[in-house]
Design a protein around this motif. Sequence first.
Motif, mmCIF file in Angstrom:
data_model
loop_
_atom_site.group_PDB
_atom_site.id
_atom_site.type_symbol
_atom_site.label_atom_id
_atom_site.label_comp_id
_atom_site.label_asym_id
_atom_site.label_seq_id
_atom_site.Cartn_x
_atom_site.Cartn_y
_atom_site.Cartn_z
ATOM 1 N N ALA A 6 47.413 30.409 38.150
ATOM 2 C CA ALA A 6 46.173 30.778 37.464
ATOM 3 C C ALA A 6 45.073 31.146 38.461
ATOM 4 O O ALA A 6 44.257 32.046 38.202
ATOM 5 C CB ALA A 6 45.721 29.630 36.560
ATOM 6 N N THR A 7 45.049 30.463 39.605
ATOM 7 C CA THR A 7 44.023 30.751 40.610
ATOM 8 C C THR A 7 44.181 32.159 41.162
ATOM 9 O O THR A 7 43.198 32.898 41.320
ATOM 10 C CB THR A 7 44.096 29.726 41.751
ATOM 11 N N LEU A 8 45.415 32.545 41.453
ATOM 12 C CA LEU A 8 45.664 33.900 41.956
ATOM 13 C C LEU A 8 45.288 34.947 40.908
ATOM 14 O O LEU A 8 44.648 35.958 41.228
ATOM 15 C CB LEU A 8 47.126 34.058 42.357
ATOM 16 N N LEU A 9 45.658 34.711 39.667
ATOM 17 C CA LEU A 9 45.336 35.659 38.600
ATOM 18 C C LEU A 9 43.825 35.805 38.440
ATOM 19 O O LEU A 9 43.311 36.909 38.197
ATOM 20 C CB LEU A 9 45.974 35.211 37.285
ATOM 21 N N GLU A 10 43.115 34.694 38.596
ATOM 22 C CA GLU A 10 41.658 34.751 38.502
ATOM 23 C C GLU A 10 41.076 35.609 39.633
ATOM 24 O O GLU A 10 40.145 36.397 39.423
ATOM 25 C CB GLU A 10 41.072 33.340 38.558
ATOM 26 N N LYS A 11 41.618 35.464 40.828
ATOM 27 C CA LYS A 11 41.142 36.266 41.958
ATOM 28 C C LYS A 11 41.429 37.754 41.743
ATOM 29 O O LYS A 11 40.631 38.610 42.138
ATOM 30 C CB LYS A 11 41.787 35.772 43.251
ATOM 31 N N ILE A 12 42.558 38.041 41.098
ATOM 32 C CA ILE A 12 42.862 39.433 40.767
ATOM 33 C C ILE A 12 41.848 39.959 39.764
ATOM 34 O O ILE A 12 41.323 41.076 39.903
ATOM 35 C CB ILE A 12 44.300 39.546 40.215
ATOM 36 N N ASP A 13 41.537 39.157 38.756
ATOM 37 C CA ASP A 13 40.568 39.567 37.729
ATOM 38 C C ASP A 13 39.181 39.796 38.327
ATOM 39 O O ASP A 13 38.424 40.660 37.861
ATOM 40 C CB ASP A 13 40.497 38.508 36.625
ATOM 41 N N ARG A 14 38.846 39.052 39.356
ATOM 42 C CA ARG A 14 37.527 39.177 39.985
ATOM 43 C C ARG A 14 37.506 40.239 41.079
ATOM 44 O O ARG A 14 36.460 40.505 41.668
ATOM 45 C CB ARG A 14 37.104 37.828 40.568
ATOM 46 N N GLY A 15 38.666 40.841 41.361
ATOM 47 C CA GLY A 15 38.727 41.888 42.370
ATOM 48 C C GLY A 15 38.826 41.386 43.791
ATOM 49 O O GLY A 15 38.760 42.170 44.746
ATOM 50 N N ILE A 16 39.028 40.075 43.967
ATOM 51 C CA ILE A 16 39.151 39.501 45.301
ATOM 52 C C ILE A 16 40.514 39.848 45.905
ATOM 53 O O ILE A 16 40.643 40.082 47.109
ATOM 54 C CB ILE A 16 38.948 37.975 45.255
ATOM 55 N N VAL A 17 41.536 39.857 45.055
ATOM 56 C CA VAL A 17 42.882 40.256 45.453
ATOM 57 C C VAL A 17 43.262 41.481 44.641
ATOM 58 O O VAL A 17 43.047 41.517 43.426
ATOM 59 C CB VAL A 17 43.903 39.115 45.220
ATOM 60 N N ARG A 18 43.838 42.471 45.315
ATOM 61 C CA ARG A 18 44.211 43.711 44.647
ATOM 62 C C ARG A 18 45.727 43.795 44.497
ATOM 63 O O ARG A 18 46.479 43.412 45.388
ATOM 64 C CB ARG A 18 43.696 44.925 45.418
ATOM 65 N N THR A 19 46.165 44.289 43.358
ATOM 66 C CA THR A 19 47.584 44.551 43.136
ATOM 67 C C THR A 19 47.872 46.014 43.424
ATOM 68 O O THR A 19 46.974 46.847 43.467
ATOM 69 C CB THR A 19 47.990 44.233 41.688
ATOM 70 N N VAL A 20 49.153 46.308 43.620
ATOM 71 C CA VAL A 20 49.592 47.688 43.792
ATOM 72 C C VAL A 20 50.501 48.037 42.627
ATOM 73 O O VAL A 20 50.773 47.211 41.752
ATOM 74 C CB VAL A 20 50.328 47.878 45.137
ATOM 75 N N THR A 21 50.983 49.263 42.607
ATOM 76 C CA THR A 21 51.771 49.740 41.466
ATOM 77 C C THR A 21 52.949 48.828 41.162
ATOM 78 O O THR A 21 53.259 48.553 40.006
ATOM 79 C CB THR A 21 52.282 51.165 41.746
ATOM 80 N N GLU A 22 53.623 48.335 42.208
ATOM 81 C CA GLU A 22 54.829 47.538 42.008
ATOM 82 C C GLU A 22 54.559 46.199 41.324
ATOM 83 O O GLU A 22 55.459 45.634 40.687
ATOM 84 C CB GLU A 22 55.515 47.276 43.359
ATOM 85 N N PHE A 23 53.340 45.657 41.451
ATOM 86 C CA PHE A 23 53.054 44.330 40.931
ATOM 87 C C PHE A 23 51.825 44.374 40.030
ATOM 88 O O PHE A 23 50.706 44.134 40.484
ATOM 89 C CB PHE A 23 52.809 43.342 42.076
ATOM 90 N N SER A 24 52.033 44.662 38.784
ATOM 91 C CA SER A 24 50.907 44.695 37.855
ATOM 92 C C SER A 24 50.436 43.274 37.560
ATOM 93 O O SER A 24 51.177 42.299 37.735
ATOM 94 C CB SER A 24 51.316 45.378 36.551
ATOM 95 N N ARG A 25 49.223 43.178 37.076
ATOM 96 C CA ARG A 25 48.672 41.875 36.710
ATOM 97 C C ARG A 25 49.502 41.261 35.593
ATOM 98 O O ARG A 25 49.762 40.047 35.591
ATOM 99 C CB ARG A 25 47.212 42.061 36.276
ATOM 100 N N ASP A 26 49.972 42.074 34.641
ATOM 101 C CA ASP A 26 50.791 41.575 33.534
ATOM 102 C C ASP A 26 52.113 41.016 34.035
ATOM 103 O O ASP A 26 52.590 39.988 33.540
ATOM 104 C CB ASP A 26 51.042 42.678 32.509
ATOM 105 N N GLU A 27 52.718 41.687 35.000
ATOM 106 C CA GLU A 27 53.985 41.214 35.548
ATOM 107 C C GLU A 27 53.797 39.881 36.268
ATOM 108 O O GLU A 27 54.591 38.955 36.111
ATOM 109 C CB GLU A 27 54.562 42.250 36.510
ATOM 110 N N LEU A 28 52.736 39.770 37.038
ATOM 111 C CA LEU A 28 52.470 38.515 37.737
ATOM 112 C C LEU A 28 52.166 37.387 36.749
ATOM 113 O O LEU A 28 52.585 36.236 36.961
ATOM 114 C CB LEU A 28 51.307 38.695 38.707
ATOM 115 N N ASN A 29 51.495 37.695 35.678
ATOM 116 C CA ASN A 29 51.218 36.684 34.656
ATOM 117 C C ASN A 29 52.500 36.221 33.980
ATOM 118 O O ASN A 29 52.661 35.033 33.679
ATOM 119 C CB ASN A 29 50.247 37.241 33.618
ATOM 120 N N ARG A 30 53.410 37.158 33.761
ATOM 121 C CA ARG A 30 54.699 36.787 33.155
ATOM 122 C C ARG A 30 55.469 35.837 34.071
ATOM 123 O O ARG A 30 56.080 34.859 33.608
ATOM 124 C CB ARG A 30 55.530 38.036 32.866
ATOM 125 N N ILE A 31 55.450 36.112 35.371
ATOM 126 C CA ILE A 31 56.096 35.206 36.324
ATOM 127 C C ILE A 31 55.453 33.823 36.261
ATOM 128 O O ILE A 31 56.138 32.798 36.241
ATOM 129 C CB ILE A 31 56.005 35.785 37.754
#
Length: 294
Positions: free
Chosen positions: A146-171
């Motif tokens: 949840a902490t990593l997902l929050e950082k993604i939502d806040r723009g602190i960590v960026r995803t690339v095409t291979e790893f969407s936020r939805d895919e990481l949430n599913r994991i």
Amino acid sequence: MIYELSLSHISVVAPLFKDVWIDKALIDSVIEGSHLARVFVDDVYQPKAELMCCERGDYFVIGAPRPGPIRQFIKDMPSEADVFNRERFAYFMPEIAWEAALTEDYGGHVPIFPTRSFRYSHATIKPLDEWRKALRQDAFVRRIDATLLEKIDRGIVRTVTEFSRDELNRIFQDSFGFCTITGDEIASVAWAFALSSKYAAVSIDTAEPFRRRGFATLACVAFIEHCLAHGLTAIWNCLASNIASAATALKLGMEEGPAQRESAWRPVWKHVRTTKGLWTKEDEATSMPIGTII
């Protein structure tokens, strides 16, 4: 004549898979009842051959590939069974003799590839920080939570095409995984695509700009550390042609198992069709375990 086992009787096939390496986590999760599959056998009580059709499309075939009901069933691909009509599935063969059998039965129209399987059999692994220093990479590893997902939502960590936020949430919701981050970008992800009570099958993906720099190794070390801490054996499968993947597994200290085979996925097949009228589904057999279908 073959038999489809009821969910409560699937464990009867466990001895057939005792020495199997390929996708052991997924197979055991079916036997343990945490993953759905339909299982067809040549004998209800002491099967010698079996086809396990997992709901996501992994079809495991095991037992001697001599002429018999299971081999004929696979060759005919009867529509009546309602497992060969799926748009996407592939055969996974712990016994390489099935390559010749399926090549003959399908007239060479189903591509089959050699695969390699690995597992981590040691009690410990060199700490992650030592790996990071040895690789000399400006990167760190984080669990997908949840902490990593929050950082993604806040723009602190960026995803690339291979790893969407939805895919990481599913994991995060369904299993566990770790990612290597360099700068503010996720470079590589290692996650458990199948879990049983004893095994965790790792899937690894690295974004194109970050490949061949050791980022996958770092994520996998964290994955193995987690497995060791939770009484799990990490396992790894790849095509034999994927030299880089196999090299990473060996670099991590994984033990290699016997050679195996897998087919191309169903959309690739040409000139192979299901049949109708060759097989008939009967009612449940009253003289057998409840739910058995002939």
